[in-house]
Design a protein around this motif. Structure first.
Motif, PDB file in Angstrom:
ATOM      1  N   PRO A 208      14.218  -1.796  15.096  1.00 57.26           N
ATOM      2  CA  PRO A 208      12.794  -1.483  14.925  1.00 57.26           C
ATOM      3  C   PRO A 208      12.545  -0.865  13.554  1.00 57.26           C
ATOM      4  CG  PRO A 208      13.614  -0.670  17.029  1.00 57.26           C
ATOM      5  CD  PRO A 208      14.817  -1.083  16.237  1.00 57.26           C
ATOM      6  N   ALA A 209      11.477  -1.259  12.913  1.00 59.95           N
ATOM      7  CA  ALA A 209      11.176  -0.746  11.578  1.00 59.95           C
ATOM      8  C   ALA A 209      10.977   0.762  11.574  1.00 59.95           C
ATOM      9  CB  ALA A 209       9.937  -1.437  11.019  1.00 59.95           C
ATOM     10  N   GLY A 210      10.511   1.296  12.703  1.00 57.79           N
ATOM     11  CA  GLY A 210      10.294   2.735  12.789  1.00 57.79           C
ATOM     12  C   GLY A 210      11.568   3.553  12.744  1.00 57.79           C
ATOM     13  N   SER A 211      12.717   2.908  12.943  1.00 52.77           N
ATOM     14  CA  SER A 211      13.996   3.621  12.918  1.00 52.77           C
ATOM     15  C   SER A 211      14.591   3.695  11.511  1.00 52.77           C
ATOM     16  CB  SER A 211      14.999   2.943  13.860  1.00 52.77           C
ATOM     17  OG  SER A 211      15.404   1.672  13.350  1.00 52.77           O
ATOM     18  N   LEU A 212      13.953   3.038  10.543  1.00 57.49           N
ATOM     19  CA  LEU A 212      14.481   3.023   9.182  1.00 57.49           C
ATOM     20  C   LEU A 212      14.153   4.316   8.448  1.00 57.49           C
ATOM     21  CD1 LEU A 212      13.469  -0.580   8.008  1.00 57.49           C
ATOM     22  CD2 LEU A 212      15.579   0.139   9.158  1.00 57.49           C
ATOM     23  N   SER A 213      14.942   4.607   7.434  1.00 55.78           N
ATOM     24  CA  SER A 213      14.627   5.730   6.550  1.00 55.78           C
ATOM     25  C   SER A 213      13.406   5.391   5.702  1.00 55.78           C
ATOM     26  CB  SER A 213      15.818   6.020   5.626  1.00 55.78           C
ATOM     27  OG  SER A 213      15.988   4.957   4.693  1.00 55.78           O
TER      28      SER A 213
ATOM     29  N   GLN B 119       0.814  -1.205   0.000  1.00 54.41           N
ATOM     30  CA  GLN B 119       0.000   0.000   0.000  1.00 54.41           C
ATOM     31  C   GLN B 119       0.855   1.264   0.000  1.00 54.41           C
ATOM     32  OE1 GLN B 119      -2.499  -1.502   3.499  1.00 54.41           O
ATOM     33  NE2 GLN B 119      -4.002  -0.330   2.346  1.00 54.41           N
ATOM     34  N   GLU B 120       0.259   2.331  -0.467  1.00 58.30           N
ATOM     35  CA  GLU B 120       0.880   3.643  -0.372  1.00 58.30           C
ATOM     36  C   GLU B 120       1.143   3.959   1.100  1.00 58.30           C
ATOM     37  OE1 GLU B 120      -0.600   8.234  -0.993  1.00 58.30           O
ATOM     38  OE2 GLU B 120      -1.473   6.683  -2.262  1.00 58.30           O
ATOM     39  N   GLY B 121       2.311   4.523   1.383  1.00 57.82           N
ATOM     40  CA  GLY B 121       2.626   4.865   2.762  1.00 57.82           C
ATOM     41  C   GLY B 121       3.337   3.769   3.531  1.00 57.82           C
ATOM     42  N   ARG B 122       3.560   2.621   2.893  1.00 57.72           N
ATOM     43  CA  ARG B 122       4.417   1.548   3.388  1.00 57.72           C
ATOM     44  C   ARG B 122       3.787   0.699   4.488  1.00 57.72           C
ATOM     45  NH1 ARG B 122       7.716   5.642   1.408  1.00 57.72           N
ATOM     46  NH2 ARG B 122       7.772   6.968   3.219  1.00 57.72           N
ATOM     47  N   GLN B 123       3.180   1.322   5.513  1.00 54.22           N
ATOM     48  CA  GLN B 123       2.414   0.581   6.514  1.00 54.22           C
ATOM     49  C   GLN B 123       3.232  -0.475   7.259  1.00 54.22           C
ATOM     50  OE1 GLN B 123      -0.764   1.669   6.979  1.00 54.22           O
ATOM     51  NE2 GLN B 123      -0.545   3.076   5.254  1.00 54.22           N
ATOM     52  N   VAL B 124       4.490  -0.177   7.554  1.00 55.81           N
ATOM     53  CA  VAL B 124       5.267  -1.108   8.380  1.00 55.81           C
ATOM     54  C   VAL B 124       4.825  -0.967   9.835  1.00 55.81           C
ATOM     55  CG1 VAL B 124       7.230  -1.007   6.805  1.00 55.81           C
ATOM     56  CG2 VAL B 124       7.175   0.510   8.807  1.00 55.81           C
ATOM     57  N   VAL B 125       5.131  -1.976  10.647  1.00 52.80           N
ATOM     58  CA  VAL B 125       4.811  -1.924  12.082  1.00 52.80           C
ATOM     59  C   VAL B 125       6.045  -1.375  12.786  1.00 52.80           C
ATOM     60  CG1 VAL B 125       4.021  -3.211  14.084  1.00 52.80           C
ATOM     61  CG2 VAL B 125       3.318  -3.931  11.792  1.00 52.80           C
TER      62      VAL B 125
ATOM     63  N   VAL C  29      12.806  -5.328  11.832  1.00 54.21           N
ATOM     64  CA  VAL C  29      12.754  -5.558  10.392  1.00 54.21           C
ATOM     65  C   VAL C  29      12.379  -7.013  10.112  1.00 54.21           C
ATOM     66  CG1 VAL C  29      14.192  -5.745   8.320  1.00 54.21           C
ATOM     67  CG2 VAL C  29      14.326  -3.704   9.757  1.00 54.21           C
ATOM     68  N   GLN C  30      13.043  -7.942  10.784  1.00 48.23           N
ATOM     69  CA  GLN C  30      12.780  -9.355  10.518  1.00 48.23           C
ATOM     70  C   GLN C  30      11.378  -9.756  10.949  1.00 48.23           C
ATOM     71  OE1 GLN C  30      16.037 -11.932  10.383  1.00 48.23           O
ATOM     72  NE2 GLN C  30      15.050 -13.578  11.519  1.00 48.23           N
ATOM     73  N   GLU C  31      10.893  -9.211  12.046  1.00 43.59           N
ATOM     74  CA  GLU C  31       9.537  -9.519  12.484  1.00 43.59           C
ATOM     75  C   GLU C  31       8.517  -8.995  11.477  1.00 43.59           C
ATOM     76  OE1 GLU C  31      10.230  -9.568  17.339  1.00 43.59           O
ATOM     77  OE2 GLU C  31       9.789  -7.678  16.302  1.00 43.59           O
ATOM     78  N   ASN C  32       8.760  -7.814  10.938  1.00 44.01           N
ATOM     79  CA  ASN C  32       7.876  -7.283   9.896  1.00 44.01           C
ATOM     80  C   ASN C  32       7.863  -8.193   8.678  1.00 44.01           C
ATOM     81  OD1 ASN C  32       6.573  -4.277   9.906  1.00 44.01           O
ATOM     82  ND2 ASN C  32       8.252  -4.398  11.393  1.00 44.01           N
ATOM     83  N   LEU C  33       9.036  -8.668   8.279  1.00 40.91           N
ATOM     84  CA  LEU C  33       9.096  -9.557   7.127  1.00 40.91           C
ATOM     85  C   LEU C  33       8.301 -10.834   7.377  1.00 40.91           C
ATOM     86  CD1 LEU C  33      12.844  -9.204   6.072  1.00 40.91           C
ATOM     87  CD2 LEU C  33      10.858  -8.333   4.836  1.00 40.91           C
ATOM     88  N   CYS C  34       8.438 -11.387   8.557  1.00 41.91           N
ATOM     89  CA  CYS C  34       7.753 -12.644   8.861  1.00 41.91           C
ATOM     90  C   CYS C  34       6.240 -12.494   8.876  1.00 41.91           C
ATOM     91  CB  CYS C  34       8.264 -13.208  10.180  1.00 41.91           C
ATOM     92  SG  CYS C  34       9.956 -13.855  10.082  1.00 41.91           S
ATOM     93  N   ILE C  35       5.750 -11.290   9.126  1.00 45.23           N
ATOM     94  CA  ILE C  35       4.303 -11.050   9.049  1.00 45.23           C
ATOM     95  C   ILE C  35       3.799 -11.408   7.653  1.00 45.23           C
ATOM     96  CG2 ILE C  35       2.533  -9.235   8.987  1.00 45.23           C
ATOM     97  CD1 ILE C  35       4.062  -7.847  11.256  1.00 45.23           C
ATOM     98  N   GLY C  36       4.621 -11.154   6.639  1.00 46.07           N
ATOM     99  CA  GLY C  36       4.209 -11.430   5.267  1.00 46.07           C
ATOM    100  C   GLY C  36       3.980 -12.891   4.985  1.00 46.07           C
ATOM    101  N   ALA C  37       4.510 -13.766   5.827  1.00 48.54           N
ATOM    102  CA  ALA C  37       4.373 -15.212   5.615  1.00 48.54           C
ATOM    103  C   ALA C  37       3.340 -15.819   6.563  1.00 48.54           C
ATOM    104  CB  ALA C  37       5.722 -15.884   5.803  1.00 48.54           C
ATOM    105  N   TYR C  38       2.423 -14.992   7.069  1.00 49.98           N
ATOM    106  CA  TYR C  38       1.528 -15.465   8.131  1.00 49.98           C
ATOM    107  C   TYR C  38       0.570 -16.559   7.666  1.00 49.98           C
ATOM    108  CZ  TYR C  38      -2.476 -12.826   6.262  1.00 49.98           C
ATOM    109  OH  TYR C  38      -3.489 -12.358   5.465  1.00 49.98           O
ATOM    110  N   LEU C  39       0.297 -16.648   6.367  1.00 46.05           N
ATOM    111  CA  LEU C  39      -0.605 -17.702   5.882  1.00 46.05           C
ATOM    112  C   LEU C  39       0.121 -19.006   5.589  1.00 46.05           C
ATOM    113  CD1 LEU C  39      -3.065 -15.876   3.449  1.00 46.05           C
ATOM    114  CD2 LEU C  39      -3.504 -16.700   5.757  1.00 46.05           C
ATOM    115  N   ARG C  40       1.431 -18.967   5.669  1.00 42.82           N
ATOM    116  CA  ARG C  40       2.198 -20.156   5.338  1.00 42.82           C
ATOM    117  C   ARG C  40       2.706 -20.834   6.595  1.00 42.82           C
ATOM    118  NH1 ARG C  40       6.518 -17.571   2.714  1.00 42.82           N
ATOM    119  NH2 ARG C  40       7.598 -19.498   3.205  1.00 42.82           N
ATOM    120  N   ARG C  41       2.903 -22.128   6.493  1.00 45.43           N
ATOM    121  CA  ARG C  41       3.483 -22.876   7.591  1.00 45.43           C
ATOM    122  C   ARG C  41       4.901 -23.304   7.223  1.00 45.43           C
ATOM    123  NH1 ARG C  41      -1.520 -26.992   9.139  1.00 45.43           N
ATOM    124  NH2 ARG C  41      -3.021 -25.360   9.713  1.00 45.43           N
ATOM    125  N   GLY C  42       5.686 -23.575   8.266  1.00 41.08           N
ATOM    126  CA  GLY C  42       7.017 -24.090   7.996  1.00 41.08           C
ATOM    127  C   GLY C  42       8.088 -23.023   8.069  1.00 41.08           C
TER     128      GLY C  42
END
Length: 249
Positions: free
Chosen positions: A141-146, A94-100, A105-118
């Motif tokens: 923390p993702a909030g510290s990124l540029s 989405q526009e605006g990135r919407q990171v948590v 950073v790694q926890e945010n990435l893992c959110i993307g795999a929430y429907l998958r197992r393994g």
């Protein structure tokens, strides 16, 4: 400039027919027809209020159309919830990135795999290969990124779902020119890895350089469509969206 993907008689990956979407009494998208074929980058360009983001939101299940149809691989999906569409192979950035911001950073990435197992280690390494900067900052923390790093994170998170169709809404918004160049390089790279992309973008020059085909939206309707190389040379597009002059190839 990539060659336009042949449309032929093959069933489109994505097809919109007579799509109408609105907000209250306001019609934001007015009966548009649009197709996306496997392996393409298809750009949607146009000014503010043209209906680009609304179209993308309807495809992704965030808005319910008033009329018309949306088909993914020939199956109707209009009105399906976003999580079901993710399961069908569609991801939206989405526009605006919407990171948590409070998660790493790694926890945010893992959110993307929430429907998958393994195990997600293979996917994480793939994302870190595309975005080495994220690997360097995986525990921050993702909030510290540029802003540019957050956009990389948002795209990486979407790719963790292993989509066949990636929807990108204004990925260059608010970014410095050098960062924008890198983001568009990555979009091209992702497409070369067999991910079909629908790109909503106000940076028309950049979008038309990497896209196979393009649609120009104006007041909720499609004004022009065709191979991106031809759209770039259209005088009306040059005047309205490309600064009134022909851009370098």
């Amino acid at each position: 400039m990539p060659e336009p993907a042949p449309e032929g008689s093959a069933l489109p990956l994505l097809a919109l027919t007579g799509l109408e979407v609105g907000y209250g009494q306001v019609a934001a998208v007015r009966g548009i027809d649009l197709t996306v074929h496997e392996g393409e980058i298809v750009a949607l360009i146009g000014g503010n209020g043209a209906g680009k983001t609304t179209t993308l939101s309807a495809i992704a299940g965030l808005l319910k159309p008033r009329a018309g149809s949306i088909a993914l691989r020939g199956e109707a999906i209009a009105g399906e919830p976003p999580e079901r569409l993710v399961g069908r192979g569609m991801s939206l950035v989405q526009e605006g990135r919407q990171v948590v911001p409070q998660l790493t950073v790694q926890e945010n990435l893992c959110i993307g795999a929430y429907l998958r197992r393994g195990d997600t280690d293979v996917d994480l390494e793939r994302i870190y290969g595309i975005f080495p900067r994220l690997k360097e900052r995986h525990g921050q923390p993702a909030g510290s990124l540029s802003g540019g790093e957050q956009q990389m994170l948002a795209i990486g998170r979407a790719l963790m779902a292993r989509p066949s169709l990636l929807l990108l809404d204004e990925p260059s918004m608010g970014l410095a020119p050098l960062v924008i160049e890198r983001i568009f390089e990555v979009i091209r790279q992702i497409n070369e890895e067999d991910v079909t992309i629908v790109l909503v973008e106000q940076q028309a020059v950049q979008a038309l350089r990497i896209a196979h085909r393009a649609y120009v939206l104006e007041n909720g309707s499609i004004r022009l469509s065709g191979p991106a190389a031809e759209i770039r040379e259209n005088p009306a597009v040059i005047d309205a969206y490309l600064g009134g002059r022909r851009q370098g190839r």
